[in-house]
Scaffold this motif. Structure first.
Motif, PDB file in Angstrom:
ATOM      1  N   VAL A  75       0.849  -1.192   0.000  1.00  0.00           N
ATOM      2  CA  VAL A  75       0.000   0.000   0.000  1.00  0.00           C
ATOM      3  C   VAL A  75       0.882   1.239   0.000  1.00  0.00           C
ATOM      4  O   VAL A  75       1.708   1.421   0.894  1.00  0.00           O
ATOM      5  CB  VAL A  75      -0.944   0.011   1.224  1.00  0.00           C
ATOM      6  N   GLU A  76       0.701   2.074  -1.011  1.00  0.00           N
ATOM      7  CA  GLU A  76       1.513   3.282  -1.143  1.00  0.00           C
ATOM      8  C   GLU A  76       0.597   4.483  -1.377  1.00  0.00           C
ATOM      9  O   GLU A  76       0.211   4.768  -2.501  1.00  0.00           O
ATOM     10  CB  GLU A  76       2.518   3.125  -2.297  1.00  0.00           C
ATOM     11  N   GLY A  77       0.203   5.097  -0.293  1.00  0.00           N
ATOM     12  CA  GLY A  77      -0.637   6.281  -0.380  1.00  0.00           C
ATOM     13  C   GLY A  77      -2.033   6.059   0.163  1.00  0.00           C
ATOM     14  O   GLY A  77      -2.528   4.935   0.245  1.00  0.00           O
ATOM     15  N   SER A  78      -2.672   7.168   0.549  1.00  0.00           N
ATOM     16  CA  SER A  78      -3.983   7.100   1.198  1.00  0.00           C
ATOM     17  C   SER A  78      -5.077   6.619   0.248  1.00  0.00           C
ATOM     18  O   SER A  78      -6.013   5.944   0.677  1.00  0.00           O
ATOM     19  CB  SER A  78      -4.359   8.468   1.774  1.00  0.00           C
ATOM     20  N   ARG A  79      -4.970   6.956  -1.031  1.00  0.00           N
ATOM     21  CA  ARG A  79      -6.004   6.520  -1.978  1.00  0.00           C
ATOM     22  C   ARG A  79      -6.030   4.999  -2.095  1.00  0.00           C
ATOM     23  O   ARG A  79      -7.105   4.387  -2.066  1.00  0.00           O
ATOM     24  CB  ARG A  79      -5.757   7.149  -3.349  1.00  0.00           C
ATOM     25  N   GLN A  80      -4.869   4.397  -2.223  1.00  0.00           N
ATOM     26  CA  GLN A  80      -4.798   2.939  -2.306  1.00  0.00           C
ATOM     27  C   GLN A  80      -5.243   2.297  -0.990  1.00  0.00           C
ATOM     28  O   GLN A  80      -5.909   1.258  -0.988  1.00  0.00           O
ATOM     29  CB  GLN A  80      -3.375   2.496  -2.657  1.00  0.00           C
ATOM     30  N   ALA A  81      -4.886   2.937   0.126  1.00  0.00           N
ATOM     31  CA  ALA A  81      -5.287   2.417   1.442  1.00  0.00           C
ATOM     32  C   ALA A  81      -6.806   2.397   1.580  1.00  0.00           C
ATOM     33  O   ALA A  81      -7.391   1.401   2.029  1.00  0.00           O
ATOM     34  CB  ALA A  81      -4.661   3.266   2.548  1.00  0.00           C
ATOM     35  N   LEU A  82      -7.452   3.488   1.181  1.00  0.00           N
ATOM     36  CA  LEU A  82      -8.918   3.562   1.269  1.00  0.00           C
ATOM     37  C   LEU A  82      -9.581   2.571   0.329  1.00  0.00           C
ATOM     38  O   LEU A  82     -10.613   1.969   0.664  1.00  0.00           O
ATOM     39  CB  LEU A  82      -9.394   4.986   0.967  1.00  0.00           C
ATOM     40  N   ALA A  83      -9.004   2.395  -0.870  1.00  0.00           N
ATOM     41  CA  ALA A  83      -9.568   1.441  -1.831  1.00  0.00           C
ATOM     42  C   ALA A  83      -9.513   0.023  -1.272  1.00  0.00           C
ATOM     43  O   ALA A  83     -10.482  -0.742  -1.388  1.00  0.00           O
ATOM     44  CB  ALA A  83      -8.814   1.530  -3.159  1.00  0.00           C
TER      45      ALA A  83
ATOM     46  N   LEU B  73      -7.193  -4.646   8.355  1.00  0.00           N
ATOM     47  CA  LEU B  73      -8.058  -4.375   7.206  1.00  0.00           C
ATOM     48  C   LEU B  73      -9.183  -3.396   7.535  1.00  0.00           C
ATOM     49  O   LEU B  73      -9.884  -2.937   6.635  1.00  0.00           O
ATOM     50  CB  LEU B  73      -8.652  -5.685   6.664  1.00  0.00           C
ATOM     51  N   PHE B  74      -9.356  -3.070   8.818  1.00  0.00           N
ATOM     52  CA  PHE B  74     -10.391  -2.099   9.196  1.00  0.00           C
ATOM     53  C   PHE B  74      -9.915  -0.667   8.974  1.00  0.00           C
ATOM     54  O   PHE B  74     -10.697   0.202   8.598  1.00  0.00           O
ATOM     55  CB  PHE B  74     -10.776  -2.281  10.671  1.00  0.00           C
ATOM     56  N   SER B  75      -8.660  -0.431   9.247  1.00  0.00           N
ATOM     57  CA  SER B  75      -8.086   0.907   9.077  1.00  0.00           C
ATOM     58  C   SER B  75      -6.724   0.750   8.422  1.00  0.00           C
ATOM     59  O   SER B  75      -5.701   0.671   9.101  1.00  0.00           O
ATOM     60  CB  SER B  75      -7.976   1.614  10.433  1.00  0.00           C
ATOM     61  N   VAL B  76      -6.724   0.659   7.091  1.00  0.00           N
ATOM     62  CA  VAL B  76      -5.489   0.384   6.356  1.00  0.00           C
ATOM     63  C   VAL B  76      -4.590   1.622   6.372  1.00  0.00           C
ATOM     64  O   VAL B  76      -5.028   2.730   6.037  1.00  0.00           O
ATOM     65  CB  VAL B  76      -5.806  -0.036   4.908  1.00  0.00           C
ATOM     66  N   GLN B  77      -3.352   1.407   6.766  1.00  0.00           N
ATOM     67  CA  GLN B  77      -2.392   2.511   6.833  1.00  0.00           C
ATOM     68  C   GLN B  77      -1.968   2.942   5.425  1.00  0.00           C
ATOM     69  O   GLN B  77      -1.980   2.142   4.493  1.00  0.00           O
ATOM     70  CB  GLN B  77      -1.158   2.093   7.633  1.00  0.00           C
ATOM     71  N   SER B  78      -1.574   4.218   5.293  1.00  0.00           N
ATOM     72  CA  SER B  78      -1.235   4.766   3.972  1.00  0.00           C
ATOM     73  C   SER B  78       0.010   4.139   3.364  1.00  0.00           C
ATOM     74  O   SER B  78       0.142   4.089   2.139  1.00  0.00           O
ATOM     75  CB  SER B  78      -1.043   6.282   4.065  1.00  0.00           C
ATOM     76  N   HIS B  79       0.921   3.698   4.207  1.00  0.00           N
ATOM     77  CA  HIS B  79       2.139   3.044   3.711  1.00  0.00           C
ATOM     78  C   HIS B  79       2.379   1.795   4.555  1.00  0.00           C
ATOM     79  O   HIS B  79       2.835   1.887   5.690  1.00  0.00           O
ATOM     80  CB  HIS B  79       3.334   3.992   3.775  1.00  0.00           C
ATOM     81  N   CYS B  80       2.031   0.662   3.994  1.00  0.00           N
ATOM     82  CA  CYS B  80       2.160  -0.595   4.735  1.00  0.00           C
ATOM     83  C   CYS B  80       2.145  -1.771   3.753  1.00  0.00           C
ATOM     84  O   CYS B  80       1.965  -1.587   2.545  1.00  0.00           O
ATOM     85  CB  CYS B  80       1.019  -0.742   5.747  1.00  0.00           C
TER      86      CYS B  80
END
Length: 305
Positions: A177-185, A203-210
């Motif tokens: 996951v690289e960025g908030s948009r991908q995290a939210l998706a 998976l409930f609150s995906v971090q922006s970089h993980c």
């Protein structure tokens, strides 16, 4: 791919040039139906899963589910008998022909026992856990994760062996996951495809970089083990009461004391349900731990369920 013809006579269909007789409806979900059919060529029963495909994306996802089944030839993963796409004008149905398991799912067994005021024995639990771990090991070895492991997605064979099914939520094991948009998706996808009371905390609150990896399955497996031990998942009641599962899974789970279970089994479920995914044991490690707890050497059967 096979070609499904139109209904040939009352209650029969043809898939891959073989005729099947409709027996009864087994169940339905939001966009799919499962029917019991009999192969007129062999007299065997099958489950015919029909997925309604409204858009091209639906067709691609159905094809992907079929492809996931075809990846594996493992006794603890449901195999695909046949697959075809049926066109009805502008509408389409994907048909997956699957083996029929008359004993139903692990959840059916848990419920049957609860109705009698009983539970699975520890020996039975360990035998089931061993088979589930072997199925997950095969999935993870190919670089995938199941993502929706739960008792209703585990079938029971005639001898009680567990068989993983419903591979529609499977995807690559490691997601960068690289960025908030991908995290939210990814978070939105998980909300749709991963059952809430068996969904891993990350998976409930995906971090922006993980990196989200196959350890989500280990959490879900911990929930399944808990359900086998106590007759319900650890967060089933939280969800049913309308409380926040997302909040509940952020706290380390307290395992109830029970004379039915050894301390080793309690430690096993606790290790799987660690909030930090990196602290959970990998499936090969779990497999060796479960094998060590078996009352008989692996390969010899204890009492079946």
């Amino acid at each position: 791919m096979g070609h499904a013809l139109c209904v040939c006579s009352r209650g029969t269909v043809v898939i891959d040039n073989k005729r099947y007789l409709f027996i009864q409806k087994l169940g339905e979900g939001g966009f799919s139906y499962v029917d019991l059919v009999e192969g007129l060529h062999d007299g065997h029963f099958y489950a015919l899963k029909r997925i309604l495909c409204h858009e091209q994306q639906d067709r691609e996802e159905a094809q992907r589910e079929a492809d996931m089944h075809r990846l594996f030839h493992h006794p603890n993963i449901l195999h695909l008998v046949a697959y075809c796409m049926r066109d009805r004008g502008s509408k389409h149905e994907a048909w997956l022909l699957l083996p029929f398991f008359k004993r139903g799912t692990l959840w059916n067994e848990i419920e049957r026992l609860k109705d009698r005021g009983s539970f699975l024995t520890e020996d039975q639990i360990l035998l089931l856990l061993l088979g589930i771990c072997r199925g997950l090991e095969a999935i993870h070895a190919k670089g995938y994760a199941h993502r929706d492991l739960k008792p209703t997605n585990i079938l029971l064979g005639d001898e009680g062996q567990p068989v993983l099914m419903d591979l529609g939520s499977m995807n690559q094991a490691r997601i960068h996951v690289e960025g908030s948009r991908q995290a939210l998706a990814l978070q939105d996808w998980a909300a749709q495809r991963c059952t809430i009371s068996y969904r891993a905390p990350e998976l409930f609150s995906v971090q922006s970089h993980c990196v989200i990896d196959e350890q989500t399955d280990v959490w879900s497996l911990g929930c399944v083990l808990y359900a086998m031990m106590f007759g319900e998942g650890p967060y089933d009641m939280v969800f049913q009461k309308g409380d926040s599962v997302a909040l509940a899974v952020q706290n380390q789970l307290s395992i109830p004391q029970s004379s039915r279970h050894s301390s080793a089994l309690r430690q096993l479920v606790a290790s799987m349900m660690t909030v930090d995914p990196q602290q959970r044991p990998l499936i090969p490690v779990l497999l060796s731990q479960v094998e060590a707890l078996q009352p008989l050497p692996p390969g010899q059967h204890t009492s079946q369920i």
